[in-house]
Each structure stands twice: as structure tokens, then as C-alpha cells.
Scaffold this motif. Structure first.
Motif, PDB file in Angstrom:
ATOM      1  N   VAL A   1      27.783  10.294 -34.391  1.00 40.66           N
ATOM      2  CA  VAL A   1      28.832   9.315 -34.684  1.00 40.66           C
ATOM      3  C   VAL A   1      29.802   9.330 -33.508  1.00 40.66           C
ATOM      4  CG1 VAL A   1      30.655   8.589 -36.264  1.00 40.66           C
ATOM      5  CG2 VAL A   1      28.601   9.711 -37.155  1.00 40.66           C
ATOM      6  N   GLY A   2      29.770   8.278 -32.689  1.00 45.27           N
ATOM      7  CA  GLY A   2      30.581   8.278 -31.481  1.00 45.27           C
ATOM      8  C   GLY A   2      30.151   9.424 -30.581  1.00 45.27           C
ATOM      9  N   ARG A   3      31.087  10.264 -30.204  1.00 41.42           N
ATOM     10  CA  ARG A   3      30.782  11.420 -29.367  1.00 41.42           C
ATOM     11  C   ARG A   3      30.621  12.695 -30.177  1.00 41.42           C
ATOM     12  NH1 ARG A   3      34.900  10.705 -24.165  1.00 41.42           N
ATOM     13  NH2 ARG A   3      34.104   8.650 -23.457  1.00 41.42           N
ATOM     14  N   SER A   4      30.641  12.570 -31.477  1.00 41.70           N
ATOM     15  CA  SER A   4      30.570  13.744 -32.354  1.00 41.70           C
ATOM     16  C   SER A   4      29.273  13.737 -33.157  1.00 41.70           C
ATOM     17  CB  SER A   4      31.765  13.757 -33.311  1.00 41.70           C
ATOM     18  OG  SER A   4      32.990  13.764 -32.602  1.00 41.70           O
ATOM     19  N   THR A   5      28.966  14.880 -33.741  1.00 44.93           N
ATOM     20  CA  THR A   5      27.817  15.013 -34.620  1.00 44.93           C
ATOM     21  C   THR A   5      28.292  15.405 -36.013  1.00 44.93           C
ATOM     22  OG1 THR A   5      26.327  15.674 -32.831  1.00 44.93           O
ATOM     23  CG2 THR A   5      25.669  16.248 -35.066  1.00 44.93           C
ATOM     24  N   VAL A   6      27.865  14.643 -37.004  1.00 44.59           N
ATOM     25  CA  VAL A   6      28.146  14.934 -38.405  1.00 44.59           C
ATOM     26  C   VAL A   6      26.860  15.442 -39.042  1.00 44.59           C
ATOM     27  CG1 VAL A   6      28.788  13.948 -40.642  1.00 44.59           C
ATOM     28  CG2 VAL A   6      30.003  13.234 -38.563  1.00 44.59           C
ATOM     29  N   HIS A   7      26.968  16.512 -39.818  1.00 45.34           N
ATOM     30  CA  HIS A   7      25.800  17.083 -40.491  1.00 45.34           C
ATOM     31  C   HIS A   7      25.664  16.425 -41.865  1.00 45.34           C
ATOM     32  CE1 HIS A   7      25.481  20.204 -37.412  1.00 45.34           C
ATOM     33  NE2 HIS A   7      26.798  20.256 -37.475  1.00 45.34           N
ATOM     34  N   ILE A   8      24.560  15.707 -42.064  1.00 44.60           N
ATOM     35  CA  ILE A   8      24.315  15.038 -43.338  1.00 44.60           C
ATOM     36  C   ILE A   8      23.531  15.984 -44.239  1.00 44.60           C
ATOM     37  CG2 ILE A   8      23.220  13.102 -44.496  1.00 44.60           C
ATOM     38  CD1 ILE A   8      23.625  11.448 -42.026  1.00 44.60           C
ATOM     39  N   VAL A   9      24.099  16.271 -45.392  1.00 42.28           N
ATOM     40  CA  VAL A   9      23.489  17.147 -46.382  1.00 42.28           C
ATOM     41  C   VAL A   9      23.146  16.313 -47.610  1.00 42.28           C
ATOM     42  CG1 VAL A   9      23.876  19.155 -47.851  1.00 42.28           C
ATOM     43  CG2 VAL A   9      24.807  19.128 -45.532  1.00 42.28           C
ATOM     44  N   LEU A  10      21.963  16.514 -48.164  1.00 46.04           N
ATOM     45  CA  LEU A  10      21.541  15.765 -49.340  1.00 46.04           C
ATOM     46  C   LEU A  10      21.793  16.587 -50.594  1.00 46.04           C
ATOM     47  CD1 LEU A  10      20.071  14.358 -46.951  1.00 46.04           C
ATOM     48  CD2 LEU A  10      18.203  13.867 -48.529  1.00 46.04           C
ATOM     49  N   ALA A  11      22.578  16.034 -51.510  1.00 48.62           N
ATOM     50  CA  ALA A  11      22.901  16.702 -52.768  1.00 48.62           C
ATOM     51  C   ALA A  11      22.813  15.684 -53.903  1.00 48.62           C
ATOM     52  CB  ALA A  11      24.295  17.322 -52.705  1.00 48.62           C
ATOM     53  N   PRO A  12      21.592  15.310 -54.305  1.00 49.70           N
ATOM     54  CA  PRO A  12      21.447  14.265 -55.318  1.00 49.70           C
ATOM     55  C   PRO A  12      22.041  14.607 -56.673  1.00 49.70           C
ATOM     56  CG  PRO A  12      19.393  14.581 -54.120  1.00 49.70           C
ATOM     57  CD  PRO A  12      20.281  15.720 -53.754  1.00 49.70           C
ATOM     58  N   ASP A  13      22.357  15.882 -56.946  1.00 50.68           N
ATOM     59  CA  ASP A  13      23.037  16.235 -58.189  1.00 50.68           C
ATOM     60  C   ASP A  13      24.517  15.853 -58.162  1.00 50.68           C
ATOM     61  OD1 ASP A  13      21.115  17.153 -59.863  1.00 50.68           O
ATOM     62  OD2 ASP A  13      21.385  19.262 -59.397  1.00 50.68           O
ATOM     63  N   ALA A  14      25.066  15.697 -56.985  1.00 57.65           N
ATOM     64  CA  ALA A  14      26.501  15.408 -56.876  1.00 57.65           C
ATOM     65  C   ALA A  14      26.784  14.002 -57.386  1.00 57.65           C
ATOM     66  CB  ALA A  14      26.956  15.539 -55.436  1.00 57.65           C
ATOM     67  N   PRO A  15      27.828  13.822 -58.176  1.00 60.33           N
ATOM     68  CA  PRO A  15      28.120  12.481 -58.688  1.00 60.33           C
ATOM     69  C   PRO A  15      28.589  11.512 -57.626  1.00 60.33           C
ATOM     70  CG  PRO A  15      29.845  14.029 -59.321  1.00 60.33           C
ATOM     71  CD  PRO A  15      28.745  14.843 -58.718  1.00 60.33           C
ATOM     72  N   GLU A  16      29.156  12.016 -56.531  1.00 61.26           N
ATOM     73  CA  GLU A  16      29.660  11.138 -55.490  1.00 61.26           C
ATOM     74  C   GLU A  16      29.485  11.790 -54.127  1.00 61.26           C
ATOM     75  OE1 GLU A  16      33.902  10.556 -55.768  1.00 61.26           O
ATOM     76  OE2 GLU A  16      34.237  12.637 -56.369  1.00 61.26           O
TER      77      GLU A  16
END
Length: 300
Positions: A163-178
Motif C-alpha cells: 500500500v503506497g510505500r508500506s506493506t500491510v499484513h492481511i490476515v484472514l479471520a472468517p470467524d470475526a464479525p467485522e
């Protein structure tokens, strides 16, 4: 549904301990592909000789629920703590053998103070099972998109997203409501896509029953993490902010409102996708040997 051993999020940081510092065990033998229930993925296992049902999660390690851990004949020792935001959750640890599908491997086991594992005896990361492909969901893989993934102690199993010049770590948590963003991830998103806060701060359950303060941030331009449209996200206002700067706001009359911030916490830019987004994806696959996550998602 899928969910981490840390309920609703992987945002706890595992500190180095005698067991935690060990190299991970070698990959187990390849038994091919296993297909698990998308709503309640579970495998039968034996932990230190005791039969168990382990939830399969998109995380790292083997976690035991406190009631089950009392049945396991292992010498539990203090192991340190994990950070759920600014709350420290102690855990105990022990070394033991875990057998799944006839394959036995030595494991570092941990048990935390607080609820875990979706009511099962424990939880295990999908990439640590003796199958090279772990598929959550019965539908075919037509239209699947695969994303290179990482597996480490802080993020668990995650997809790096530039994202731009940064890196965001995407974590999958399908149990999470949001879907949730740490403060540093929200700062990155706001810097690239624009953003402002709406509504009042509220409490959300993060992990091990711990509540943290969150507030909704609306993006000026939609982001597309893993091809899923993100227009707004709940922000963990004081968690893992590092040097990131969240959007400021003005009160009525043009007076700038500033809240006294707590002392800075180390930055961890993580975006945890919940079922508000992953509910569109009936099939999630983990490709252990390829180091990838696959998604089959319905159009928005």
C-alpha cells in the motif's frame, strides 16, 4: 467458520521463549489434499497420547484450550505472554507429540489464560497439517485467485499487501464479525486512500476474551485487499500504532480535537479480514508447499 486460535484476530505478538525460539519442525509428509467443513473445520488428533478435536485455523502453532490442557500429561511451564493490543495474556507451554492422520510430529504446545479454539480441545495452523493443500469449503476451485503468503510468529499466516510505500499484513479471520485494522495499518490506509472517523468509539472482542477500543474509519476511495472491496474498517485506536498518524478531526466550531495518546507501542500494520468481507468467499485454500492462500469469492 474459520478462525484463529486467538479468537477473532491474530494480533498477539509471541515473545521469544525457550520453545518459541526453536526452529519450526520440518514439514510433515505430504498426504495430498484435505477438504474441511467451511463453517467448522476440525481434525481428529492425539496430543501427548490423549484424543482431541483440533480446530484448523489460519494461524501458526498448536494451542490447547485450558480444560483440555489439564488432561494432557505434560509438564506445563510459564511461557511468557502475548500482547492483545496493550493487554498482556500469559501462556504456559510444553513440548509434546501431536498425531494427525497417522503422522506424529514433536510440537511446541501452548495454553493461554482465556477462551480459545471455538469450543474444541485446541487449534492448529493449517500449514502445519500433514496435507500440502488444506481446503475449507466443498465447492470447486473455479475462479480461484492465489496470493503469496508468509507464516511467522507475529502475523501467523498472512498475505503481504503493498500500500503506497508500506506493506500491510492481511490476515484472514472468517470467524470475526467485522474487519479490523491496527492503528498503524489504518494510518497507512488513510495516507493512501484518504479516511475519516465516523461514529463513537466502541469495544470489540479481539482475542482470549480481551476487549479493545475500536472506531469506524471511512475511506475516501475504496481499497481492494485480495480483490475484496473495502470502504470502511474498524480501527483499533491504540494498538500497534508505531509512528503512524491516524486522521484528526475537528469538533463543531472548527476546534481541533486531540486526545492525549498513550505511550507509543511498536508498529504492526495488520488488516484482519472478517466475515463482512470473507463471507463472499465460500472456498479458502492453504497451499503449504507453494506458500500461498487461494480464494474463491463471489462477485460483490
Amino acid at each position: 467458520m474459520l478462525g484463529p486460535a486467538r479468537p477473532f484476530i491474530f494480533a498477539a505478538f509471541l515473545l521469544a521463549t525457550p520453545l518459541g525460539a526453536r526452529r519450526p519442525p520440518p514439514p510433515p509428509p505430504d498426504l495430498g489434499t484435505v477438504t474441511l467443513d467451511r463453517m467448522d473445520p476440525v481434525v481428529d488428533a492425539t496430543v501427548a497420547g490423549v484424543s482431541a478435536k483440533l480446530a484448523v485455523v489460519l494461524d501458526q502453532g498448536v494451542y490447547l484450550a485450558p480444560p483440555f490442557a489439564e488432561k494432557v500429561p505434560l509438564p506445563w511451564k510459564p511461557g511468557g505472554y502475548e500482547e492483545v493490543g496493550r493487554v498482556r495474556v500469559p501462556f504456559r507451554q510444553a513440548a509434546g507429540e501431536v498425531s494427525i492422520a497417522g503422522i506424529t510430529t514433536p510440537r511446541a504446545l501452548s495454553v493461554h489464560d482465556g477462551p480459545c479454539c471455538r469450543g474444541h480441545d485446541g487449534a492448529i495452523g493449517a500449514a502445519e497439517l500433514p496435507w500440502s493443500v488444506v481446503r475449507f469449503g466443498q465447492e470447486g476451485g473455479a475462479g480461484e485467485q492465489r496470493f503469496p503468503a508468509e507464516n511467522d510468529a507475529q502475523s501467523g499466516l498472512s498475505v503481504p499487501w503493498r500500500v503506497g510505500r508500506s506493506t500491510v499484513h492481511i490476515v484472514l479471520a472468517p470467524d470475526a464479525p467485522e474487519t479490523l485494522a491496527t492503528a498503524s495499518a489504518a494510518a497507512v490506509l488513510a495516507g493512501t486512500y484518504g479516511g475519516h472517523f465516523e461514529g463513537q468509539a466502541r469495544q470489540a472482542v479481539i482475542a482470549f476474551g480481551v476487549n479493545r477500543q475500536v472506531r469506524d474509519m471511512v475511506l475516501s476511495r475504496a481499497a481492494m485487499p485480495l480483490g475484496l472491496r473495502l470502504d470502511r474498517v474498524a480501527v483499533r485506536l491504540a494498538d500497534f500504532e508505531g509512528s503512524g498518524k491516524l486522521p484528526q478531526e475537528k469538533a463543531d466550531g472548527g476546534i481541533l480535537v486531540r486526545h492525549a495518546p498513550p505511550a507509543p507501542q511498536h508498529g504492526w500494520p495488520a488488516l484482519i479480514l472478517g466475515r463482512d468481507l470473507l463471507g463472499r468467499c465460500p472456498v479458502i485454500s492453504v497451499y503449504r508447499d507453494e506458500g500461498a492462500i487461494g480464494l474463491v469469492c463471489k462477485p460483490a
